[in-house]
Design a protein around this motif. Structure first.
Motif, PDB file in Angstrom:
ATOM      1  N   GLU A   1     -58.491 -35.817 -80.350  1.00 15.60           N
ATOM      2  CA  GLU A   1     -57.634 -35.707 -81.636  1.00 15.60           C
ATOM      3  C   GLU A   1     -57.056 -34.619 -81.426  1.00 15.60           C
ATOM      4  O   GLU A   1     -55.786 -34.582 -82.037  1.00 15.60           O
ATOM      5  N   ASP A   2     -57.331 -33.480 -80.788  1.00  9.39           N
ATOM      6  CA  ASP A   2     -56.604 -32.118 -81.025  1.00  9.39           C
ATOM      7  C   ASP A   2     -55.387 -32.292 -79.955  1.00  9.39           C
ATOM      8  O   ASP A   2     -54.589 -31.255 -79.798  1.00  9.39           O
ATOM      9  N   GLY A   3     -55.143 -33.382 -79.244  1.00  8.17           N
ATOM     10  CA  GLY A   3     -54.211 -33.587 -78.075  1.00  8.17           C
ATOM     11  C   GLY A   3     -54.743 -32.927 -76.815  1.00  8.17           C
ATOM     12  O   GLY A   3     -53.717 -32.940 -75.898  1.00  8.17           O
ATOM     13  N   MET A   4     -55.879 -32.567 -76.490  1.00  9.94           N
ATOM     14  CA  MET A   4     -56.116 -32.188 -75.166  1.00  9.94           C
ATOM     15  C   MET A   4     -55.967 -33.285 -74.015  1.00  9.94           C
ATOM     16  O   MET A   4     -56.512 -34.412 -74.200  1.00  9.94           O
ATOM     17  N   THR A   5     -55.290 -33.019 -72.926  1.00 10.75           N
ATOM     18  CA  THR A   5     -55.296 -33.820 -71.901  1.00 10.75           C
ATOM     19  C   THR A   5     -56.514 -34.025 -71.230  1.00 10.75           C
ATOM     20  O   THR A   5     -57.155 -33.075 -70.718  1.00 10.75           O
ATOM     21  N   MET A   6     -57.204 -35.209 -71.139  1.00  7.93           N
ATOM     22  CA  MET A   6     -58.577 -35.579 -70.527  1.00  7.93           C
ATOM     23  C   MET A   6     -58.709 -36.474 -69.503  1.00  7.93           C
ATOM     24  O   MET A   6     -58.162 -37.576 -70.019  1.00  7.93           O
ATOM     25  N   ILE A   7     -59.233 -36.535 -68.506  1.00  9.06           N
ATOM     26  CA  ILE A   7     -59.604 -37.578 -67.725  1.00  9.06           C
ATOM     27  C   ILE A   7     -61.420 -37.518 -67.802  1.00  9.06           C
ATOM     28  O   ILE A   7     -61.941 -36.383 -67.208  1.00  9.06           O
ATOM     29  N   VAL A   8     -61.893 -38.623 -68.048  1.00  9.47           N
ATOM     30  CA  VAL A   8     -63.206 -38.676 -68.413  1.00  9.47           C
ATOM     31  C   VAL A   8     -63.771 -39.772 -67.571  1.00  9.47           C
ATOM     32  O   VAL A   8     -63.390 -41.013 -67.883  1.00  9.47           O
ATOM     33  N   VAL A   9     -64.837 -39.529 -66.661  1.00 14.36           N
ATOM     34  CA  VAL A   9     -65.644 -40.604 -65.941  1.00 14.36           C
ATOM     35  C   VAL A   9     -66.842 -40.565 -66.757  1.00 14.36           C
ATOM     36  O   VAL A   9     -67.601 -39.738 -67.303  1.00 14.36           O
ATOM     37  N   SER A  10     -66.964 -41.876 -67.243  1.00 17.61           N
ATOM     38  CA  SER A  10     -67.982 -42.054 -68.321  1.00 17.61           C
ATOM     39  C   SER A  10     -68.580 -43.551 -68.495  1.00 17.61           C
ATOM     40  O   SER A  10     -67.495 -44.552 -68.180  1.00 17.61           O
ATOM     41  N   HIS A  11     -69.834 -43.828 -68.766  1.00 16.80           N
ATOM     42  CA  HIS A  11     -70.186 -45.437 -68.941  1.00 16.80           C
ATOM     43  C   HIS A  11     -70.431 -45.470 -70.530  1.00 16.80           C
ATOM     44  O   HIS A  11     -70.848 -46.338 -71.181  1.00 16.80           O
ATOM     45  N   GLU A  12     -70.085 -44.392 -71.414  1.00 17.66           N
ATOM     46  CA  GLU A  12     -69.978 -44.504 -72.905  1.00 17.66           C
ATOM     47  C   GLU A  12     -68.716 -45.222 -73.199  1.00 17.66           C
ATOM     48  O   GLU A  12     -67.673 -44.705 -73.634  1.00 17.66           O
ATOM     49  N   MET A  13     -68.952 -46.631 -73.153  1.00 18.66           N
ATOM     50  CA  MET A  13     -67.959 -47.441 -73.665  1.00 18.66           C
ATOM     51  C   MET A  13     -67.569 -47.286 -75.351  1.00 18.66           C
ATOM     52  O   MET A  13     -66.185 -47.718 -75.525  1.00 18.66           O
ATOM     53  N   ALA A  14     -68.256 -46.975 -75.973  1.00 18.18           N
ATOM     54  CA  ALA A  14     -68.114 -46.636 -77.274  1.00 18.18           C
ATOM     55  C   ALA A  14     -66.800 -45.534 -77.532  1.00 18.18           C
ATOM     56  O   ALA A  14     -65.801 -45.710 -78.197  1.00 18.18           O
TER      57      ALA A  14
END
Length: 256
Positions: free
Chosen positions: A200-213
């Motif tokens: 929400e703060d605008g950080m660029t993120m690449i996330v590998v995750s199984h947290e589908m929510a």
């Protein structure tokens, strides 16, 4: 995508011995974008993250962060050379990495763990670094744990310290490799909450995750990997309701 790409990945290949793990991956990530990478185990997701900050050497292709090639340079004769360890370390300052395991120093308090990088790598004054560490630990909900050692923290709290430690370097990009996979189910929410706030703060993120929510509600784009390739990508509302590729639909049907 209209925003300036902060990450450019062009036709990247990576092999371990005779096993090709990345098979021509191409991906741009815009500044401020949150990209969640999904896919089955062994599809190359973690290897891709590790290549972005040169924890793994690529076999061919090109990776740029903030407009600069990561890990390699082209010399005067046109040959591609690996950068010096000092240059690679400097490039990594712009890339925060949160691992599955927290990797905190057990003999250091939460504040000391967060301070270490800015003091050792960036040369910040210890007083300034401690003040910034306190701000970051407060931001991730650990204002009352500044002087607590990792062994006295829950898994979720340790992972939040690890996030604060990555943020302490003031990175332009944050990489998350299954940041909740080592946590008990009741601790997952507190880490996801911090990641949502960063998004929400605008950080660029690449996330590998199984947290589908998290992918459904926080991602700007979901990328599906399979067998070392990107096989599908799009906004979460499309990916979760009418994915273009049958492989994506099959994968999501099993885990959602």
């Amino acid at each position: 995508m209209t925003a300036e790409p902060i990450v450019r990945i062009e036709d990247v290949h990576k092999s371990f011995g005779g096993l090709e793990v990345l098979r021509g991956v191409t991906l741009d990530v815009a500044r401020g974008e949150v990209v969640v990478v999904i896919g089955p185990s062994g599809s190359g997701k973690t290897t891709l993250l590790r290549c972005i900050n040169h924890l793994e050497r690529i076999g061919s292709g090109r990776i740029e962060v903030n407009g600069h090639p990561v890990g390699y340079r082209t010399d005067a004769s046109g040959r591609v050379r690996e950068e010096s360890p000092r240059t690679i370390a400097r490039q990594r300052e712009d890339i925060g990495f949160v691992f599955q395991r927290f990797n905190l120093f057990p003999h250091m308090t939460a504040t000391e763990n967060v301070c270490l990088g800015p003091v050792r790598v960036r040369g910040e004054a210890r007083t300034q670094a401690r003040s910034h560490a306190a701000e970051l630990l407060t931001r991730v909900g650990l204002a009352d744990k500044l002087d607590t050692y990792p062994s006295q923290l829950s898994g979720g709290q340790q992972q939040r310290v690890a996030i604060a430690r990555a943020l302490a370097m003031r990175p332009a990009l944050m990489l998350f490799d299954e940041p909740t996979s080592a946590l008990d189910p009741e601790m997952v929410g507190e880490v996801i909450s911090v990641m949502r706030e960063l998004a929400e703060d605008g950080m660029t993120m690449i996330v590998v995750s199984h947290e589908m929510a998290f992918a459904k509600t926080a991602a700007d784009r979901v990328v599906m990997m399979d067998d070392g390739r990107i096989v599908d990508e799009g906004p979460p509302e499309r990916m979760f309701s009418q994915a273009a590729q049958a492989r994506t639909r099959e994968f999501l049907a099993r885990i959602v």
